[in-house]
Design a protein around this motif. Structure first.
Motif, short mmCIF file in Angstrom:
data_model
loop_
_atom_site.label_atom_id
_atom_site.label_comp_id
_atom_site.label_asym_id
_atom_site.label_seq_id
_atom_site.Cartn_x
_atom_site.Cartn_y
_atom_site.Cartn_z
N LYS A 52 0.88 -1.16 0.00
CA LYS A 52 0.00 0.00 0.00
C LYS A 52 0.92 1.22 0.00
CE LYS A 52 -3.29 -2.32 2.98
NZ LYS A 52 -3.84 -2.32 4.35
N TRP A 53 0.46 2.30 -0.62
CA TRP A 53 1.31 3.50 -0.68
C TRP A 53 0.61 4.67 -0.02
CZ3 TRP A 53 1.02 7.76 -4.55
CH2 TRP A 53 2.07 8.67 -4.39
N GLN A 54 1.34 5.35 0.84
CA GLN A 54 0.87 6.58 1.48
C GLN A 54 1.83 7.69 1.08
OE1 GLN A 54 -1.93 6.93 3.43
NE2 GLN A 54 -1.52 9.10 3.33
N PRO A 55 1.38 8.68 0.31
CA PRO A 55 2.29 9.74 -0.12
C PRO A 55 2.68 10.66 1.05
CG PRO A 55 0.07 10.16 -0.94
CD PRO A 55 0.04 8.83 -0.26
N ILE A 56 3.91 10.54 1.47
CA ILE A 56 4.48 11.39 2.52
C ILE A 56 5.87 11.81 2.03
CG2 ILE A 56 5.32 11.55 4.89
CD1 ILE A 56 3.15 9.57 5.67
N ASP A 57 6.11 13.11 1.98
CA ASP A 57 7.39 13.61 1.47
C ASP A 57 8.08 14.47 2.52
OD1 ASP A 57 9.53 14.51 0.00
OD2 ASP A 57 8.32 15.18 -1.70
N PHE A 58 9.18 13.94 3.06
CA PHE A 58 9.98 14.67 4.04
C PHE A 58 10.99 15.60 3.37
CE2 PHE A 58 8.75 10.89 6.45
CZ PHE A 58 8.40 11.44 7.68
N TYR A 59 11.15 15.49 2.07
CA TYR A 59 12.25 16.16 1.37
C TYR A 59 11.82 17.36 0.55
CZ TYR A 59 15.07 12.25 2.79
OH TYR A 59 15.73 11.32 3.54
N ASN A 60 10.55 17.70 0.52
CA ASN A 60 10.08 18.80 -0.31
C ASN A 60 9.64 19.96 0.60
OD1 ASN A 60 9.26 20.33 -2.45
ND2 ASN A 60 7.44 19.13 -2.90
N GLY A 61 10.18 21.13 0.41
CA GLY A 61 9.74 22.30 1.15
C GLY A 61 10.59 22.67 2.34
N GLY A 62 11.82 22.19 2.42
CA GLY A 62 12.73 22.57 3.50
C GLY A 62 12.22 22.15 4.87
N GLY A 63 12.46 23.00 5.87
CA GLY A 63 12.09 22.68 7.25
C GLY A 63 10.58 22.53 7.43
N LEU A 64 9.82 23.40 6.79
CA LEU A 64 8.36 23.32 6.89
C LEU A 64 7.85 22.02 6.25
CD1 LEU A 64 5.71 24.60 7.78
CD2 LEU A 64 5.68 25.83 5.60
N GLY A 65 8.45 21.63 5.14
CA GLY A 65 8.08 20.38 4.48
C GLY A 65 8.37 19.18 5.36
N TYR A 66 9.49 19.25 6.09
CA TYR A 66 9.85 18.16 7.01
C TYR A 66 8.80 18.06 8.12
CZ TYR A 66 12.76 15.14 9.92
OH TYR A 66 13.23 14.09 10.67
N VAL A 67 8.40 19.20 8.68
CA VAL A 67 7.39 19.20 9.75
C VAL A 67 6.06 18.66 9.24
CG1 VAL A 67 6.04 20.69 11.29
CG2 VAL A 67 8.51 21.04 11.07
N LYS A 68 5.66 19.06 8.03
CA LYS A 68 4.43 18.54 7.44
C LYS A 68 4.53 17.03 7.23
CE LYS A 68 2.85 22.70 5.05
NZ LYS A 68 2.60 23.31 3.73
N GLY A 69 5.69 16.57 6.76
CA GLY A 69 5.90 15.14 6.59
C GLY A 69 5.82 14.40 7.91
N MET A 70 6.40 15.00 8.95
CA MET A 70 6.37 14.39 10.28
C MET A 70 4.94 14.30 10.80
SD MET A 70 8.51 15.60 13.59
CE MET A 70 8.56 14.66 15.08
N GLN A 71 4.14 15.34 10.61
CA GLN A 71 2.74 15.31 11.04
C GLN A 71 1.95 14.23 10.31
OE1 GLN A 71 1.80 19.41 10.21
NE2 GLN A 71 2.05 20.03 12.36
N ALA A 72 2.15 14.14 9.01
CA ALA A 72 1.45 13.12 8.22
C ALA A 72 1.89 11.73 8.64
CB ALA A 72 1.72 13.34 6.73
N PHE A 73 3.18 11.56 8.92
CA PHE A 73 3.68 10.26 9.34
C PHE A 73 3.13 9.88 10.72
CE2 PHE A 73 6.76 7.10 10.74
CZ PHE A 73 6.81 6.29 9.61
#
Length: 150
Positions: A52-73
C-alpha cells in the motif's frame, strides 16, 4: 507483521531499488507492507508487488516540508500501529522515531545505514541510540563505522 517502509522514492537509485526489493520480498512472505514515501518511478511497481502506498514527502519544502511530513507520518503511525518502521534514509529517522514513541510505543524503528559522511556518524549514532532506533549496516564497512562510533 505490519511494516512501514519510510523513504523517498523520487529517483531510480540504490535506495529506491532496495526499498522496492525489500517490500516485494516482505509482501511475498505474507507481511502487510505500507510504503510511506514521495512519489517516483518505482511507486507503481511497489503497489503492483502488493504494497500500500501513502504519499508522505519529508524532502520537499525545507524545514516546513519536514514538519508537514512528520505530522502526516504521525497520523499514519497512529492509525496503522505497525510492528516495524524501516527507514531507508537517515534524515527521516528522528521524525519516524518520535512518531512511533508517541503514537505506537510498541513499534520498533530501524534505520538502514548506507553510507553517511564519516564525520556525521558520532552524532547520528548518539541521537539514534537515544531515540531507541535499531541500525542495520548494508556492508562490513558501514558496520565497522557504526561500531567505532558506538
Amino acid at each position: 507483521m505490519k511494516i512501514i517502509l519510510a523513504t523517498s522514492m523520487s529517483g531510480l537509485g540504490g535506495t529506491e531499488n532496495a526499498t522496492y526489493r525489500l517490500g516485494r520480498l516482505l509482501c511475498n512472505k505474507g507481511h502487510e507492507v505500507l510504503l510511506a514515501s514521495s512519489d517516483g518511478p518505482l511507486v507503481g511497481d511497489c503497489r503492483e508487488a502488493g504494497m500500500k502506498w501513502q504519499p508522505i514527502d519529508f524532502y520537499n519544502g525545507g524545514g516546513l516540508g519536514y514538519v508537514k511530513g512528520m505530522q502526516a507520518f504521525f497520523k499514519l503511525v497512529r492509525q496503522e500501529k505497525p510492528d516495524i518502521i524501516h527507514c531507508q534514509m537517515a534524515r527521516i529517522v528522528p521524525a519516524c522515531a518520535v512518531a512511533a514513541k508517541l503514537a505506537s510505543p510498541r513499534t520498533k524503528v530501524f534505520w538502514h545505514a548506507r553510507g553517511l559522511v564519516a564525520e556525521t556518524y558520532p552524532k547520528v549514532v548518539k541521537i539514534f541510540r537515544r531515540l531507541g532506533v535499531y541500525i542495520i549496516a548494508n556492508c562490513k564497512h558501514e558496520r565497522d563505522k557504526l561500531i567505532r562510533h558506538g
